[in-house]
Design a protein around this motif. Structure first.
Motif, PDB file in Angstrom:
ATOM      1  N   HIS A  81      18.974   3.817  10.425  1.00  0.00           N
ATOM      2  CA  HIS A  81      17.529   3.922  10.233  1.00  0.00           C
ATOM      3  C   HIS A  81      16.799   2.582  10.174  1.00  0.00           C
ATOM      4  CE1 HIS A  81      17.968   8.204   9.483  1.00  0.00           C
ATOM      5  NE2 HIS A  81      18.906   7.947   8.583  1.00  0.00           N
ATOM      6  N   LYS A  82      17.521   1.466  10.016  1.00  0.00           N
ATOM      7  CA  LYS A  82      16.895   0.137   9.924  1.00  0.00           C
ATOM      8  C   LYS A  82      15.783   0.124   8.869  1.00  0.00           C
ATOM      9  CE  LYS A  82      19.256  -1.121  13.625  1.00  0.00           C
ATOM     10  NZ  LYS A  82      19.805   0.177  14.041  1.00  0.00           N
ATOM     11  N   LEU A  83      16.135   0.493   7.649  1.00  0.00           N
ATOM     12  CA  LEU A  83      15.147   0.589   6.577  1.00  0.00           C
ATOM     13  C   LEU A  83      14.960  -0.707   5.804  1.00  0.00           C
ATOM     14  CD1 LEU A  83      16.046   4.052   4.969  1.00  0.00           C
ATOM     15  CD2 LEU A  83      14.011   3.511   6.318  1.00  0.00           C
ATOM     16  N   LEU A  84      16.014  -1.500   5.688  1.00  0.00           N
ATOM     17  CA  LEU A  84      16.041  -2.568   4.703  1.00  0.00           C
ATOM     18  C   LEU A  84      15.744  -3.929   5.320  1.00  0.00           C
ATOM     19  CD1 LEU A  84      19.234  -1.415   2.790  1.00  0.00           C
ATOM     20  CD2 LEU A  84      16.850  -0.809   2.365  1.00  0.00           C
ATOM     21  N   ASP A  85      14.746  -4.592   4.771  1.00  0.00           N
ATOM     22  CA  ASP A  85      14.460  -5.952   5.207  1.00  0.00           C
ATOM     23  C   ASP A  85      15.289  -6.934   4.393  1.00  0.00           C
ATOM     24  OD1 ASP A  85      13.248  -5.767   2.753  1.00  0.00           O
ATOM     25  OD2 ASP A  85      11.217  -6.098   3.484  1.00  0.00           O
ATOM     26  N   VAL A  86      15.232  -8.206   4.745  1.00  0.00           N
ATOM     27  CA  VAL A  86      16.033  -9.223   4.076  1.00  0.00           C
ATOM     28  C   VAL A  86      15.717  -9.330   2.587  1.00  0.00           C
ATOM     29  CG1 VAL A  86      16.386 -11.726   3.928  1.00  0.00           C
ATOM     30  CG2 VAL A  86      16.603 -10.566   6.129  1.00  0.00           C
ATOM     31  N   PRO A  87      14.452  -9.322   2.156  1.00  0.00           N
ATOM     32  CA  PRO A  87      14.196  -9.413   0.703  1.00  0.00           C
ATOM     33  C   PRO A  87      14.856  -8.298  -0.101  1.00  0.00           C
ATOM     34  CG  PRO A  87      12.192  -9.909   1.906  1.00  0.00           C
ATOM     35  CD  PRO A  87      13.179  -9.425   2.919  1.00  0.00           C
ATOM     36  N   ARG A  88      14.880  -7.071   0.420  1.00  0.00           N
ATOM     37  CA  ARG A  88      15.517  -5.971  -0.323  1.00  0.00           C
ATOM     38  C   ARG A  88      17.039  -6.147  -0.351  1.00  0.00           C
ATOM     39  NH1 ARG A  88      10.847  -3.590   1.678  1.00  0.00           N
ATOM     40  NH2 ARG A  88       9.756  -2.260   0.150  1.00  0.00           N
ATOM     41  N   PRO A 129      11.504   1.483  -2.559  1.00  0.00           N
ATOM     42  CA  PRO A 129      11.455   0.659  -3.776  1.00  0.00           C
ATOM     43  C   PRO A 129      11.323  -0.815  -3.403  1.00  0.00           C
ATOM     44  CG  PRO A 129      13.257   2.253  -3.888  1.00  0.00           C
ATOM     45  CD  PRO A 129      12.730   2.295  -2.492  1.00  0.00           C
ATOM     46  N   SER A 130      10.525  -1.543  -4.164  1.00  0.00           N
ATOM     47  CA  SER A 130      10.333  -2.965  -3.921  1.00  0.00           C
ATOM     48  C   SER A 130      11.556  -3.744  -4.387  1.00  0.00           C
ATOM     49  CB  SER A 130       9.103  -3.456  -4.677  1.00  0.00           C
ATOM     50  OG  SER A 130       9.327  -3.381  -6.081  1.00  0.00           O
ATOM     51  N   PRO A 131      11.735  -4.994  -3.931  1.00  0.00           N
ATOM     52  CA  PRO A 131      12.848  -5.813  -4.438  1.00  0.00           C
ATOM     53  C   PRO A 131      12.837  -5.916  -5.961  1.00  0.00           C
ATOM     54  CG  PRO A 131      11.897  -6.840  -2.503  1.00  0.00           C
ATOM     55  CD  PRO A 131      11.009  -5.678  -2.848  1.00  0.00           C
ATOM     56  N   TRP A 132      11.658  -6.013  -6.544  1.00  0.00           N
ATOM     57  CA  TRP A 132      11.530  -6.074  -8.008  1.00  0.00           C
ATOM     58  C   TRP A 132      12.093  -4.810  -8.639  1.00  0.00           C
ATOM     59  CZ3 TRP A 132       8.694  -3.214 -11.625  1.00  0.00           C
ATOM     60  CH2 TRP A 132       8.502  -3.814 -12.866  1.00  0.00           C
ATOM     61  N   SER A 133      11.743  -3.649  -8.076  1.00  0.00           N
ATOM     62  CA  SER A 133      12.214  -2.375  -8.620  1.00  0.00           C
ATOM     63  C   SER A 133      13.715  -2.201  -8.391  1.00  0.00           C
ATOM     64  CB  SER A 133      11.449  -1.216  -7.978  1.00  0.00           C
ATOM     65  OG  SER A 133      11.923   0.025  -8.445  1.00  0.00           O
ATOM     66  N   ILE A 134      14.198  -2.622  -7.225  1.00  0.00           N
ATOM     67  CA  ILE A 134      15.630  -2.526  -6.932  1.00  0.00           C
ATOM     68  C   ILE A 134      16.431  -3.305  -7.959  1.00  0.00           C
ATOM     69  CG2 ILE A 134      17.417  -3.165  -5.259  1.00  0.00           C
ATOM     70  CD1 ILE A 134      15.251  -2.738  -3.073  1.00  0.00           C
ATOM     71  N   THR A 135      15.978  -4.508  -8.252  1.00  0.00           N
ATOM     72  CA  THR A 135      16.679  -5.356  -9.219  1.00  0.00           C
ATOM     73  C   THR A 135      16.722  -4.700 -10.585  1.00  0.00           C
ATOM     74  OG1 THR A 135      16.020  -7.345  -8.024  1.00  0.00           O
ATOM     75  CG2 THR A 135      16.709  -7.622 -10.312  1.00  0.00           C
ATOM     76  N   VAL A 305      -1.336  -0.778 -11.471  1.00  0.00           N
ATOM     77  CA  VAL A 305      -0.842   0.377 -10.712  1.00  0.00           C
ATOM     78  C   VAL A 305      -1.076   0.244  -9.212  1.00  0.00           C
ATOM     79  CG1 VAL A 305      -1.099   1.927 -12.690  1.00  0.00           C
ATOM     80  CG2 VAL A 305      -2.991   1.697 -11.047  1.00  0.00           C
ATOM     81  N   PHE A 306      -1.592  -0.896  -8.751  1.00  0.00           N
ATOM     82  CA  PHE A 306      -1.755  -1.101  -7.309  1.00  0.00           C
ATOM     83  C   PHE A 306      -0.381  -1.350  -6.695  1.00  0.00           C
ATOM     84  CE2 PHE A 306      -2.885  -3.277  -3.391  1.00  0.00           C
ATOM     85  CZ  PHE A 306      -3.976  -2.537  -2.957  1.00  0.00           C
ATOM     86  N   PRO A 307      -0.150  -0.851  -5.464  1.00  0.00           N
ATOM     87  CA  PRO A 307       1.159  -1.038  -4.835  1.00  0.00           C
ATOM     88  C   PRO A 307       1.557  -2.502  -4.729  1.00  0.00           C
ATOM     89  CG  PRO A 307      -0.136   0.579  -3.614  1.00  0.00           C
ATOM     90  CD  PRO A 307      -1.046  -0.022  -4.633  1.00  0.00           C
ATOM     91  N   ARG A 308       2.794  -2.799  -5.124  1.00  0.00           N
ATOM     92  CA  ARG A 308       3.418  -4.115  -5.037  1.00  0.00           C
ATOM     93  C   ARG A 308       2.796  -5.142  -5.985  1.00  0.00           C
ATOM     94  NH1 ARG A 308       5.631  -0.802  -2.453  1.00  0.00           N
ATOM     95  NH2 ARG A 308       6.712  -1.014  -0.460  1.00  0.00           N
ATOM     96  N   CYS A 309       1.939  -4.731  -6.898  1.00  0.00           N
ATOM     97  CA  CYS A 309       1.372  -5.664  -7.868  1.00  0.00           C
ATOM     98  C   CYS A 309       2.176  -5.553  -9.167  1.00  0.00           C
ATOM     99  CB  CYS A 309      -0.103  -5.367  -8.141  1.00  0.00           C
ATOM    100  SG  CYS A 309      -0.873  -6.542  -9.283  1.00  0.00           S
ATOM    101  N   TRP A 371      -3.067   5.283   3.473  1.00  0.00           N
ATOM    102  CA  TRP A 371      -2.753   5.413   2.052  1.00  0.00           C
ATOM    103  C   TRP A 371      -1.385   4.811   1.753  1.00  0.00           C
ATOM    104  CZ3 TRP A 371       1.553   8.378   0.642  1.00  0.00           C
ATOM    105  CH2 TRP A 371       2.077   9.191   1.649  1.00  0.00           C
ATOM    106  N   LEU A 372      -1.193   4.421   0.486  1.00  0.00           N
ATOM    107  CA  LEU A 372       0.073   3.879   0.001  1.00  0.00           C
ATOM    108  C   LEU A 372       0.364   4.463  -1.372  1.00  0.00           C
ATOM    109  CD1 LEU A 372      -0.223   0.067   0.878  1.00  0.00           C
ATOM    110  CD2 LEU A 372       1.314   1.724   1.960  1.00  0.00           C
ATOM    111  N   ALA A 373       1.640   4.552  -1.690  1.00  0.00           N
ATOM    112  CA  ALA A 373       2.041   5.052  -3.011  1.00  0.00           C
ATOM    113  C   ALA A 373       2.637   3.914  -3.822  1.00  0.00           C
ATOM    114  CB  ALA A 373       3.046   6.188  -2.878  1.00  0.00           C
ATOM    115  N   SER A 374       2.245   3.838  -5.088  1.00  0.00           N
ATOM    116  CA  SER A 374       2.778   2.831  -6.002  1.00  0.00           C
ATOM    117  C   SER A 374       3.675   3.516  -7.023  1.00  0.00           C
ATOM    118  CB  SER A 374       1.627   2.110  -6.721  1.00  0.00           C
ATOM    119  OG  SER A 374       2.112   1.236  -7.709  1.00  0.00           O
ATOM    120  N   GLU A 375       4.911   3.032  -7.150  1.00  0.00           N
ATOM    121  CA  GLU A 375       5.839   3.652  -8.097  1.00  0.00           C
ATOM    122  C   GLU A 375       5.451   3.321  -9.528  1.00  0.00           C
ATOM    123  OE1 GLU A 375       9.793   2.069  -7.976  1.00  0.00           O
ATOM    124  OE2 GLU A 375       9.084   0.157  -7.198  1.00  0.00           O
TER     125      GLU A 375
END
Length: 501
Positions: A81-88, A129-135, A305-309, A371-375
C-alpha cells in the motif's frame, strides 16, 4: 473543475513522494540487505547526492526501512500500500531501539501486530497516526514488554539516597555579559507544587514567573495562599488507589518517587475530589468556564485539536465550538482547546470542526470542501467515549505502568554510570532529556557537572545544556550567592502554605 484538478495533482504528488522514498530505501528492508555491510558513511553520502536531501533524512530512511526486517507483517503491508513515509518509519525505529539486542522474533511480533493494527484504515479519509502519536503508543508497549536494562545497582542506590530537593548556582555566559543562574531540582510532584505556588503568586501580582521568583526569594513578596494543583488519577469505584501513577498538567505522569509524594500530599493536606462525569455534564450561564470545567477540557484534549498541532492544552485557549454569541453553551461538550493560530483560523471561518463522540477524533471541514481528522491526544483518550465511558485502571494497566517506569529509570541510571566512566556530562544530560521526552517522565537523580567555576568562561561557548525546562526553573540573578538562605526559607514557606489539592 480547476479545484478538482488541483486536488488531484496534489494527491498524486503526495503519493509519488512516498513511492519515491520506497524506491530509494526499500533495499534496506530486504531480509538479506547487503548495503549496510559496506561503508555506511559512503552509502549515506551517495544517497545524499542522489536524493538532494540532508544527512538526517537519509539516515532516518536507512534506519527506518532496515527496521522493517524485524517487522515482516508491516513490511508486507507497506510494500502493498505504500502508506509509510520516512518520518513515520523513523519514529518506529527510534522507539524500538530501546529494546535489548537479544530481543527475539516473538518479541518483535508483538510490535508487528500492534503496528499493522495501527495502520489498518477502517474508513474513508481516516488519517494515519502522526510520528508523535506512533512514538507515544509504542513506548508504552515497549515498557510493558521489556523492563530490563543493564545498570549498576550500587550506584543507583547511592543516587537515590540523595533524592532530596537541591539548589545550585552556576555562571551563565551570555552576549551581554556573564550572569548567574539558579537551578532547583526536585521530584516531579514537588516541582508541580512549586509551579502552582509560583503561578498563583505571579497571577496575584500580575508578573512573570522569573520576576515573581526573584521577589519571593528576596522577601519582597508574600506568598499567595492556597495555590491549586489539579491532579488527574484513575480510580476504582470513584476512589483513587494509593500507588497509582497520577497525571500532573504540564509535568506528565508521575514515576514511583513522585507518586509517593502525591500520596503523601493527598494524605496530609486538605483536598477536594472531583468526579469528572459531573464536570462533563456541568454548564454555566455566562461566557467564561469554571476552573474545573477548564481543567477537564484540557485533560480531555491534551493538545490543540487541530490536525498535527501538538501545542500543549495548558498553553491553548478554550474555544466555544458553536460561538457563544450564536447560542453556543459554556459546557465541556462545546469547549475545545485551540492554540492562538488555529483559534484565529476558526474565528475567521476558514475552517470549522465537528467532534466525533464515538472515536474521540475531531473532524475539520475547510472552505474548499476538503476535510481532515485530528486524533484525540488527551489523557482521557478512550475513557470518555460511549463505548468506554469511565476512566478506570486495571491490574494489567498498573503492571504496564510499573514496567514502563522501571525501564525508564534503569536506562537513565545506565547513562549516569557511563558519565562516571567517560566524564561526558553533556552527553549524559542529553540522553536523559531524550528519555524524559520519550517516556513523558522525569528522572530525579541528575548528576551534577564538575565544578569549573574557577575557570574563566570561553567567549564563544554554545548555550549550556540544562535539564528539561518544563520541570526546572532558571533564575538569572546578580550576586546570587547572597540568596542561598532565602532558597531554603521559601521552600519551607511553600510547604506550609500550599493547599487545595
Amino acid at each position: 473543475m480547476q479545484t478538482t484538478t488541483l486536488e488531484g495533482s496534489r494527491a498524486a504528488g503526495a503519493r509519488l513522494i512516498i513511492e519515491g522514498e520506497y524506491l530509494v530505501f526499500c533495499a534496506y528492508s530486504a531480509d538479506h540487505a547487503h548495503s549496510l555491510d559496506g561503508d555506511y558513511d559512503i552509502e549515506v553520502t551517495q544517497l545524499m547526492a542522489l536524493t538532494q536531501r540532508g544527512k538526517s533524512f537519509v539516515e532516518a530512511g536507512i534506519d527506518g526501512y532496515s527496521r522493517l526486517r524485524d517487522l515482516p507483517r508491516l513490511r508486507t503491508m507497506h510494500e502493498e500500500h505504500k502508506l509509510l513515509d520516512v518520518p513515520r518509519l523513523a519514529a518506529i525505529d527510534k522507539t524500538l531501539r530501546v529494546l535489548p539486542p537479544e530481543a527475539d522474533t516473538e518479541t518483535f511480533s508483538v510490535f508487528d501486530d500492534a503496528l499493522v493494527d495501527m495502520f489498518t484504515l477502517t474508513r474513508a479519509g481516516q488519517a494515519l497516526p502522526s510520528p508523535w502519536s506512533i512514538t507515544r503508543r509504542l513506548r508504552r508497549l515497549v515498557a510493558e514488554i521489556d523492563a530490563s536494562v543493564n545498570f549498576n545497582p550500587k550506584k543507583r542506590r547511592k543516587r537515590e539516597a540523595s533524592k532530596a530537593a537541591t539548589a545550585a548556582f552556576h555562571p551563565v555566559a551570555e552576549d551581554y555579559g556573564e550572569r548567574t543562574a539558579l537551578t532547583l531540582v526536585a521530584d516531579t510532584a514537588t516541582m508541580a507544587c512549586v509551579g502552582a505556588f509560583l503561578d498563583a503568586t505571579a497571577k496575584e501580582n500580575n508578573l512573570g514567573r522569573a520576576e515573581t521568583m526573584v521577589k519571593l526569594l528576596t522577601g519582597e513578596f508574600t506568598p499567595a495562599p492556597n495555590p491549586v494543583l489539579n491532579i488527574f488519577s484513575p480510580g476504582v469505584d470513584g476512589a483513587r488507589q494509593a500507588g497509582t501513577s497520577a497525571y500532573l498538567p504540564g509535568f506528565g505522569w508521575t514515576g514511583a518517587d513522585a507518586t509517593a509524594v502525591v500520596d503523601k500530599l493527598l494524605r496530609d493536606l486538605p483536598h477536594t475530589e472531583v468526579n469528572l462525569d459531573d464536570v462533563r455534564a456541568s454548564r454555566v450561564a455566562g461566557y467564561s468556564p469554571t476552573p474545573r470545567m477548564a481543567a477537564y477540557v484540557r485533560a480531555r484534549d491534551g493538545t490543540c485539536v487541530f490536525p498535527r498541532c501538538h501545542k500543549p492544552a495548558e498553553r491553548c485557549q478554550l474555544d466555544h465550538r458553536i460561538p457563544y454569541g450564536e447560542g453556543g453553551e459554556t459546557t465541556p461538550d462545546n469547549l475545545f482547546c485551540l492554540c492562538q493560530h488555529h483559534h484565529n483560523l476558526k474565528t475567521d471561518r476558514r475552517a470549522f470542526y465537528i467532534p466525533d463522540p464515538s472515536t474521540g477524533e475531531t473532524v475539520w471541514l475547510f472552505a474548499d470542501g476538503t476535510w481532515l481528522a485530528s486524533e484525540n491526544k488527551g489523557i482521557l483518550r478512550g475513557q470518555t467515549t460511549p463505548s468506554n465511558p469511565r476512566w478506570k485502571s486495571s491490574p494489567a494497566s498498573n503492571r504496564a505502568a510499573r514496567a514502563r517506569v522501571a525501564r525508564f529509570n534503569a536506562q537513565c541510571h545506565a547513562l549516569c554510570d557511563r558519565y562516571e566512566q567517560d566524564g561526558d556530562f553533556n552527553a549524559c544530560i542529553a540522553g536523559i532529556r531524550e528519555l524524559e521526552t520519550e517516556y513523558d517522565l522525569i528522572f530525579e537523580f541528575h548528576p551534577m557537572p564538575e565544578d569549573l567555576s574557577w575557570m574563566p568562561p570561553e567567549p564563544d561557548l554554545d548555550e549550556p545544556v540544562y535539564p528539561d525546562p518544563q520541570n526546572y526553573y532558571y533564575l538569572p540573578l546578580e550576586d546570587a550567592e547572597a540568596l542561598l538562605p532565602p532558597v531554603k526559607l521559601i521552600v519551607e514557606r511553600f510547604m506550609r502554605a500550599v493547599r487545595g489539592y
